[in-house]
Design an enzyme around this catalytic site. Structure first.
Site, PDB file in Angstrom:
ATOM      1  N   SER A  28       4.765  35.874 -29.778  1.00 31.60           N
ATOM      2  CA  SER A  28       5.559  35.767 -28.552  1.00 31.60           C
ATOM      3  C   SER A  28       6.827  34.967 -28.808  1.00 31.60           C
ATOM      4  CB  SER A  28       4.744  35.101 -27.436  1.00 31.60           C
ATOM      5  OG  SER A  28       4.350  33.801 -27.827  1.00 31.60           O
ATOM      6  N   ASN A 114      -2.603  25.697 -24.368  1.00 31.74           N
ATOM      7  CA  ASN A 114      -2.790  26.132 -22.980  1.00 31.74           C
ATOM      8  C   ASN A 114      -2.136  25.180 -21.982  1.00 31.74           C
ATOM      9  OD1 ASN A 114      -4.216  28.152 -24.165  1.00 31.74           O
ATOM     10  ND2 ASN A 114      -6.232  27.515 -23.417  1.00 31.74           N
ATOM     11  N   THR A 159      22.819  51.181  13.641  1.00 32.36           N
ATOM     12  CA  THR A 159      21.360  51.237  13.542  1.00 32.36           C
ATOM     13  C   THR A 159      21.054  52.699  13.239  1.00 32.36           C
ATOM     14  OG1 THR A 159      20.980  51.771  15.869  1.00 32.36           O
ATOM     15  CG2 THR A 159      21.084  49.441  15.325  1.00 32.36           C
ATOM     16  N   HIS A 160      20.028  52.939  12.451  1.00 35.31           N
ATOM     17  CA  HIS A 160      19.705  54.302  12.000  1.00 35.31           C
ATOM     18  C   HIS A 160      20.901  54.961  11.300  1.00 35.31           C
ATOM     19  CE1 HIS A 160      16.277  54.056  14.899  1.00 35.31           C
ATOM     20  NE2 HIS A 160      17.173  53.408  15.615  1.00 35.31           N
ATOM     21  N   SER A 287      35.152  58.402 -14.180  1.00 36.13           N
ATOM     22  CA  SER A 287      34.294  59.487 -14.649  1.00 36.13           C
ATOM     23  C   SER A 287      34.879  60.051 -15.936  1.00 36.13           C
ATOM     24  CB  SER A 287      34.236  60.571 -13.572  1.00 36.13           C
ATOM     25  OG  SER A 287      33.933  61.816 -14.160  1.00 36.13           O
ATOM     26  N   LYS A 293      37.943  60.041 -10.016  1.00 31.04           N
ATOM     27  CA  LYS A 293      36.816  59.229  -9.567  1.00 31.04           C
ATOM     28  C   LYS A 293      37.011  57.736  -9.793  1.00 31.04           C
ATOM     29  CE  LYS A 293      33.307  60.248  -8.182  1.00 31.04           C
ATOM     30  NZ  LYS A 293      32.054  60.844  -8.599  1.00 31.04           N
ATOM     31  N   ASN A 295      34.106  54.869  -9.301  1.00 33.61           N
ATOM     32  CA  ASN A 295      32.707  54.740  -8.885  1.00 33.61           C
ATOM     33  C   ASN A 295      32.281  53.278  -8.726  1.00 33.61           C
ATOM     34  OD1 ASN A 295      32.388  57.554  -8.990  1.00 33.61           O
ATOM     35  ND2 ASN A 295      32.005  57.472 -11.202  1.00 33.61           N
ATOM     36  N   GLU A 300      26.085  49.610  -7.665  1.00 32.90           N
ATOM     37  CA  GLU A 300      24.954  50.508  -7.948  1.00 32.90           C
ATOM     38  C   GLU A 300      23.985  49.873  -8.941  1.00 32.90           C
ATOM     39  OE1 GLU A 300      26.416  55.014  -7.872  1.00 32.90           O
ATOM     40  OE2 GLU A 300      27.753  53.713  -8.990  1.00 32.90           O
ATOM     41  N   TYR A 327      -7.969  30.557 -19.367  1.00 32.41           N
ATOM     42  CA  TYR A 327      -6.906  31.204 -20.113  1.00 32.41           C
ATOM     43  C   TYR A 327      -7.398  32.486 -20.792  1.00 32.41           C
ATOM     44  CZ  TYR A 327      -3.198  32.189 -23.415  1.00 32.41           C
ATOM     45  OH  TYR A 327      -2.195  32.820 -24.113  1.00 32.41           O
ATOM     46  N   GLN A 332      -0.042  35.751 -21.990  1.00 30.99           N
ATOM     47  CA  GLN A 332       1.183  35.641 -22.782  1.00 30.99           C
ATOM     48  C   GLN A 332       2.223  36.658 -22.303  1.00 30.99           C
ATOM     49  OE1 GLN A 332       1.072  34.568 -27.006  1.00 30.99           O
ATOM     50  NE2 GLN A 332       1.794  36.632 -27.414  1.00 30.99           N
TER      51      GLN A 332
HETATM   52  N1  ARG Z   1       1.753  31.854 -26.671  1.00 28.32           N
HETATM   53  C1  ARG Z   1       0.650  31.579 -25.794  1.00 28.32           C
HETATM   54  C2  ARG Z   1       1.017  32.046 -24.381  1.00 28.32           C
HETATM   55  O1  ARG Z   1       2.147  32.096 -24.091  1.00 28.32           O
HETATM   56  C3  ARG Z   1       0.381  30.112 -25.743  1.00 28.32           C
HETATM   57  C4  ARG Z   1      -1.007  29.787 -25.406  1.00 28.32           C
HETATM   58  C5  ARG Z   1      -1.914  30.215 -26.516  1.00 28.32           C
HETATM   59  N2  ARG Z   1      -3.248  29.847 -26.235  1.00 28.32           N
HETATM   60  C6  ARG Z   1      -4.302  30.431 -26.851  1.00 28.32           C
HETATM   61  N3  ARG Z   1      -5.458  30.045 -26.485  1.00 28.32           N
HETATM   62  N4  ARG Z   1      -4.146  31.368 -27.775  1.00 28.32           N
HETATM   63  O2  ARG Z   1       0.161  32.351 -23.585  1.00 28.32           O
END
Ligand code: ARG
Length: 467
Positions: A28, A114, A159-160, A287, A293, A295, A300, A327, A332
């Protein structure tokens, strides 16, 4: 990013290393590296606490703090090597720290990723809320600026999507300001929810070691209005609660919905059919095929991105709804939606604010559209009510007059007086004069109404509050 070593943090009980695919799905750090400075802050507070309770010697604390300082500098100058085989921001920083300062082998005492990740995110949310509130405030100021410079422009309110009653264009914009002020309040409530420290919850059940949770909370600024540190009250909840994530994403989704409606109004208004406004060249595109055009892409895209914000909120709820305590690694996946909502909402706010400042209002077109006497049909009903006709009768009679004007193909205010009086004898000779936009708006002088005095006061009060 990939360089594989034996897993130094949890590798003890394993015979073989994780497969490349496991590393790929497990990492991550490519996302949570943006938590680095919060993670370092959290480690500083934790180390200080460990030294206070006698688990770290003074010299060990010193070495850890100096190592953290070096890592912080490396990260800020982009000289830090992020390794995806170390999974996440927490392990990247801890491993790098241990290489600089072996004393850091003690740093993870009485903490878990955690409680760490919950705490890092809470610190991140507090800053994110402050920054979004700042961006909303800028948009409020742009909306007030727009309102102030177009005070004399009146448009039909709808309205509408059918013409309803005349309103100053400023009243229309001030409606959005009300929404944005509620959005600001919402983010400030999210800030309050974030202001609680989970450190000391450990992986799930705290620790047997003699830690001081309040010290960590205080160091990290999790402090209430009376100056006392605030800490979570149940370790199992603390490590697996993601309510805050959902609250933040929800506030972003509601904000996005408001920005999307504002965008939709400006997209409609800039069409030739409405012709109320001209969007700035700087926030429109052309465009590749049709040379004429122009736009409204900026608005948007804001409208389109608001869908992402709603989706992110949904993603978070769906991740959480089936998880047993506590957890689970599913969690993650909570970062992508939250970071995306923040990034997109910030961009949408900045674009809306800048684009709005460049919008030119086509006053003569607005005034010609709003001169449609049908827009004052409700005012005519009010006139009859004051003359003593019961409201339901008055509504019906004015309806009959509108029908007559359609049948005769004569504008409402040009109908022959005798015919109008034959429908209700309460009509006097001043029939044609009843159709005054100015009078109509002047009479709408109570709180929340579109009278000019009301609007002026509203703008001044908001300007005072936000500048
Ligand atoms: N990268 C993990 C997350 O964002 C951190 C916590 C990891 N904890 C574990 N028990 N593997 O959730």
């Amino acid at each position: 990013m990939t360089k594989t070593k034996q897993q130094a943090t949890w590798g003890g009980r394993f015979k073989s290393k994780p497969s490349d695919l496991m590393l790929k799905i497990g990492e991550s750090v490519s996302l949570d590296c943006r938590l680095a400075l919060y993670d370092i802050e959290c480690s500083r507070a934790h180390a200080s606490m460990l030294s206070k309770v006698g688990i770290l010697k003074e010299s060990e604390l010193k070495s850890i703090l100096s190592g953290l300082g070096k890592i912080e500098a490396d990260i800020e100058s982009q000289n830090f090597e992020w390794r995806s085989d170390l999974e996440d921001v927490h392990m990247n920083i801890e491993q790098a720290l241990i290489e600089i300062s072996p004393e850091a082998l003690k740093l993870h005492t009485a903490r878990s990723r955690n409680d760490q990740v919950s705490t890092d995110m809470r610190l991140w949310f507090k800053d994110a809320c402050v920054s979004i509130i700042g961006d909303i405030e800028a948009l409020v100021l742009s909306s007030l600026e727009f309102s102030k410079s177009n005070l004399d422009v009146i448009i039909p309110g709808y309205t509408h999507l059918q013409r309803a009653q005349p309103v100053p264009i400023a009243h229309h914009l001030l409606a959005y300001v009300e929404m944005f002020v509620r959005d600001m309040n919402r983010f400030s409530i999210v800030w309050d929810s974030a202001n609680v420290c989970p450190m000391g919850s450990g992986a799930i059940a705290g620790t047997t070691l003699p830690i001081d949770r309040l010290h960590v909370a205080e160091k990290l600024g999790f402090i209430n209005e009376e100056g006392y540190p605030i800490i979570t009250q149940n370790s199992m909840d603390a490590v697996s609660d993601r309510d805050l994530f959902i609250e933040f994403a929800n506030a972003c989704a509601i904000l996005g919905m408001h920005l999307s409606r504002l965008s939709e109004d400006f997209i409609l208004w800039s069409s030739s059919e409405f012709g109320f406004v001209q969007l700035p060249d700087t926030f429109t595109t052309g465009s590749s095929l049709m040379p004429q055009k122009k736009n409204p892409d900026s608005f948007e895209l804001i409208r389109g991105k608001s869908a992402r914000l709603i989706g992110n909120n949904q993603t978070l709820l769906t991740i959480m709804k089936g998880l047993p305590l506590t957890y689970n690694r599913d969690m993650q996946e909570d970062k992508m939606p939250v970071f995306d909502s923040y990034d997109q909402a910030s961009l949408m706010l900045k674009v809306a604010s800048a684009a709005l400042l460049g919008v030119k209002v086509n006053k003569s077109r607005c005034m010609s559209v709003v001169s449609d006497p049908l827009l004052l049909a409700t005012d005519i009903v009010d006139y009859l009510v004051l003359e003593g006709t019961p409201f339901r009768d008055a509504h019906h009679k004015v309806g009959a007059i509108v029908k007559l004007s359609e049948e005769l193909n004569v504008p409402l205010d040009k109908l022959p007086l005798a015919q109008v009086q034959s429908i209700d004898s309460n009509f006097k000779d001043n029939w044609a004069e009843l159709f005054s936009l100015e009078k109509s708006l002047k009479a709408r002088n109570k709180t929340g109404m579109p009278g000019f005095n009301q609007i002026n006061e509203q703008i001044e009060a908001l300007r005072k509050r936000f500048s």
